[in-house]
Motif scaffolding. Structure first.
Motif, PDB file in Angstrom:
ATOM      1  N   GLN A   1       0.930  -1.077  -0.014  1.00 21.72           N
ATOM      2  CA  GLN A   1       0.074  -0.014   0.161  1.00 21.72           C
ATOM      3  C   GLN A   1       1.046   1.144   0.005  1.00 21.72           C
ATOM      4  OE1 GLN A   1      -3.402  -0.108  -0.157  1.00 21.72           O
ATOM      5  NE2 GLN A   1      -3.255  -2.020  -0.543  1.00 21.72           N
ATOM      6  N   PRO A   2       0.556   2.365  -0.597  1.00 22.41           N
ATOM      7  CA  PRO A   2       1.238   3.576  -0.737  1.00 22.41           C
ATOM      8  C   PRO A   2       1.291   4.240   0.695  1.00 22.41           C
ATOM      9  CG  PRO A   2      -0.911   3.647  -1.839  1.00 22.41           C
ATOM     10  CD  PRO A   2      -0.767   2.432  -1.797  1.00 22.41           C
ATOM     11  N   PRO A   3       2.229   4.630   1.026  1.00 21.07           N
ATOM     12  CA  PRO A   3       2.326   5.179   2.367  1.00 21.07           C
ATOM     13  C   PRO A   3       1.300   6.437   2.524  1.00 21.07           C
ATOM     14  CG  PRO A   3       4.012   6.445   0.939  1.00 21.07           C
ATOM     15  CD  PRO A   3       3.692   5.320   0.210  1.00 21.07           C
ATOM     16  N   ARG A   4       0.842   6.563   3.744  1.00 20.82           N
ATOM     17  CA  ARG A   4      -0.355   7.382   4.125  1.00 20.82           C
ATOM     18  C   ARG A   4       0.190   8.647   4.379  1.00 20.82           C
ATOM     19  NH1 ARG A   4      -5.233   5.230   4.774  1.00 20.82           N
ATOM     20  NH2 ARG A   4      -5.847   7.037   5.821  1.00 20.82           N
ATOM     21  N   ILE A   5      -0.636   9.881   3.882  1.00 19.03           N
ATOM     22  CA  ILE A   5       0.107  11.281   3.912  1.00 19.03           C
ATOM     23  C   ILE A   5      -0.410  12.076   5.173  1.00 19.03           C
ATOM     24  CG2 ILE A   5       0.081  13.303   2.812  1.00 19.03           C
ATOM     25  CD1 ILE A   5      -0.201  11.925   0.209  1.00 19.03           C
ATOM     26  N   GLN A   6       0.121  12.525   5.782  1.00 15.81           N
ATOM     27  CA  GLN A   6      -0.121  12.917   7.347  1.00 15.81           C
ATOM     28  C   GLN A   6      -0.178  14.429   7.254  1.00 15.81           C
ATOM     29  OE1 GLN A   6       2.335  11.203  10.288  1.00 15.81           O
ATOM     30  NE2 GLN A   6       1.001   9.518  10.873  1.00 15.81           N
ATOM     31  N   VAL A   7      -1.416  15.045   7.656  1.00 16.44           N
ATOM     32  CA  VAL A   7      -1.601  16.353   7.227  1.00 16.44           C
ATOM     33  C   VAL A   7      -1.816  17.224   8.771  1.00 16.44           C
ATOM     34  CG1 VAL A   7      -3.060  18.302   6.286  1.00 16.44           C
ATOM     35  CG2 VAL A   7      -2.680  15.866   5.052  1.00 16.44           C
ATOM     36  N   LEU A   8      -0.923  18.146   8.831  1.00 13.29           N
ATOM     37  CA  LEU A   8      -1.323  18.902   9.927  1.00 13.29           C
ATOM     38  C   LEU A   8      -2.129  20.388   9.684  1.00 13.29           C
ATOM     39  CD1 LEU A   8      -1.073  19.771  13.177  1.00 13.29           C
ATOM     40  CD2 LEU A   8       1.144  20.936  12.281  1.00 13.29           C
ATOM     41  N   LEU A   9      -3.192  20.735  10.246  1.00 11.42           N
ATOM     42  CA  LEU A   9      -3.992  21.879   9.671  1.00 11.42           C
ATOM     43  C   LEU A   9      -3.628  23.069  10.662  1.00 11.42           C
ATOM     44  CD1 LEU A   9      -7.697  20.222   9.657  1.00 11.42           C
ATOM     45  CD2 LEU A   9      -5.663  20.590   7.811  1.00 11.42           C
ATOM     46  N   ALA A  10      -3.060  24.006  10.195  1.00 14.43           N
ATOM     47  CA  ALA A  10      -2.781  25.197  10.864  1.00 14.43           C
ATOM     48  C   ALA A  10      -3.487  26.535  10.498  1.00 14.43           C
ATOM     49  CB  ALA A  10      -1.215  25.725  10.652  1.00 14.43           C
ATOM     50  N   ASP A  11      -4.677  26.662  11.096  1.00 10.84           N
ATOM     51  CA  ASP A  11      -5.523  27.879  10.850  1.00 10.84           C
ATOM     52  C   ASP A  11      -6.235  28.426  12.018  1.00 10.84           C
ATOM     53  OD1 ASP A  11      -7.926  29.515   9.836  1.00 10.84           O
ATOM     54  OD2 ASP A  11      -7.275  28.855   7.951  1.00 10.84           O
ATOM     55  N   ASP A  12      -6.394  29.780  12.075  1.00 11.18           N
ATOM     56  CA  ASP A  12      -7.013  30.369  13.554  1.00 11.18           C
ATOM     57  C   ASP A  12      -8.347  30.265  13.625  1.00 11.18           C
ATOM     58  OD1 ASP A  12      -7.258  32.401  11.810  1.00 11.18           O
ATOM     59  OD2 ASP A  12      -6.744  33.707  13.189  1.00 11.18           O
ATOM     60  N   GLN A  13      -9.018  29.666  12.609  1.00 13.89           N
ATOM     61  CA  GLN A  13     -10.478  29.566  12.451  1.00 13.89           C
ATOM     62  C   GLN A  13     -10.975  28.187  12.399  1.00 13.89           C
ATOM     63  OE1 GLN A  13     -12.365  31.937   9.257  1.00 13.89           O
ATOM     64  NE2 GLN A  13     -10.331  32.896   8.788  1.00 13.89           N
ATOM     65  N   PRO A  14     -11.629  27.776  13.564  1.00 14.63           N
ATOM     66  CA  PRO A  14     -11.993  26.438  13.874  1.00 14.63           C
ATOM     67  C   PRO A  14     -12.990  25.899  12.836  1.00 14.63           C
ATOM     68  CG  PRO A  14     -11.976  27.679  15.928  1.00 14.63           C
ATOM     69  CD  PRO A  14     -11.899  28.526  14.704  1.00 14.63           C
TER      70      PRO A  14
END
Length: 227
Positions: free
Chosen positions: A6-19
């Motif tokens: 399986q292709p490696p999963r892409i881990q994403v961090l969200l950075a935004d001040d609006q919830p």
């Protein structure tokens, strides 16, 4: 029978001040089989701290945030040598911040109102080590700073003098927003040859990706907006 890897999963961090925006991004990305949202940051300081701790593949970074803006946060992440790429989200009224973020080492930028499929494709592209260049937006940004750019032509002191004539041709076409395939057709060479030239350009100039190469082309006067 062995199962295909399986292709490696892409881990994403969200950075935004609006919830609410973070919630929307989480819903969109969470529906993709290869994307995992591993954390959320409400300001730039938290974004840097979480990136150091979680080592995500990609940080989806807003440019205007409290405590530390997205430009400074991007610079800190890149300077730390972390195995993380930064994809900047912006609105048209924040052009100067975007140019600053690209110079700081961001791997690309998108408008906040980009279609979901384009956002997902950009995240995958950046995670694969490539850069996301949106020619229309990039040209608009550089148009605003045209008066600050040098006259066309490569100065003898320019870093571009390390490039061959063909490499300068390739860089010029990159700066005009051409894809590798379009460059290949225009120069009557194979796409593989173009990829080789692009690699040489990045290596010789000590650049991270083609986004930074495009900005350098404008800063050195190799090409000017609307050229």
């Amino acid at each position: 029978m062995t199962q295909p890897a399986q292709p490696p999963r892409i881990q994403v961090l969200l950075a935004d001040d609006q919830p609410l925006l973070r919630t929307g991004f989480r819903m969109v990305l969470g529906a993709e089989p290869d994307l995992d949202v591993v954390g959320e940051a409400g300001d730039g300081v938290e974004a840097v701290e979480l990136t150091r701790r979680l080592l995500p593949s990609v940080v989806l970074m807003d440019v205007r945030m409290p405590r530390l803006d997205g430009v400074a946060a991007t610079r800190a992440i890149v300077a730390a040598g972390l195995p993380t790429r930064v994809l900047v989200l912006t609105t048209f009224d924040l052009d100067e911040y975007v140019v600053g973020a690209l110079r700081a080492g961001a791997s690309g930028f998108l408008s906040k109102d980009v279609p979901a499929e384009d956002l997902i494709a950009a995240i995958r592209t950046v995670a694969a080590g490539e850069a996301v260049v949106t020619p229309r937006i990039l040209r608009r940004l550089l148009d605003q700073f045209a008066d600050r750019l040098p006259e066309p032509g490569v100065d003898p002191r320019s870093p571009l003098t390390v490039l061959t004539d063909r490499e300068q041709e390739v860089l010029t076409l990159m700066a005009r927003g051409r894809s590798n395939g379009e460059i290949a057709r225009e120069l009557f060479v194979s796409e593989t040859t173009v990829k080789t030239h692009v690699g040489h350009v990045l290596t010789k100039l000590g650049l991270r990706d083609r986004v930074q190469a495009v900005i350098l082309a404008y800063e050195t006067g190799l090409i000017r907006p609307r050229a």
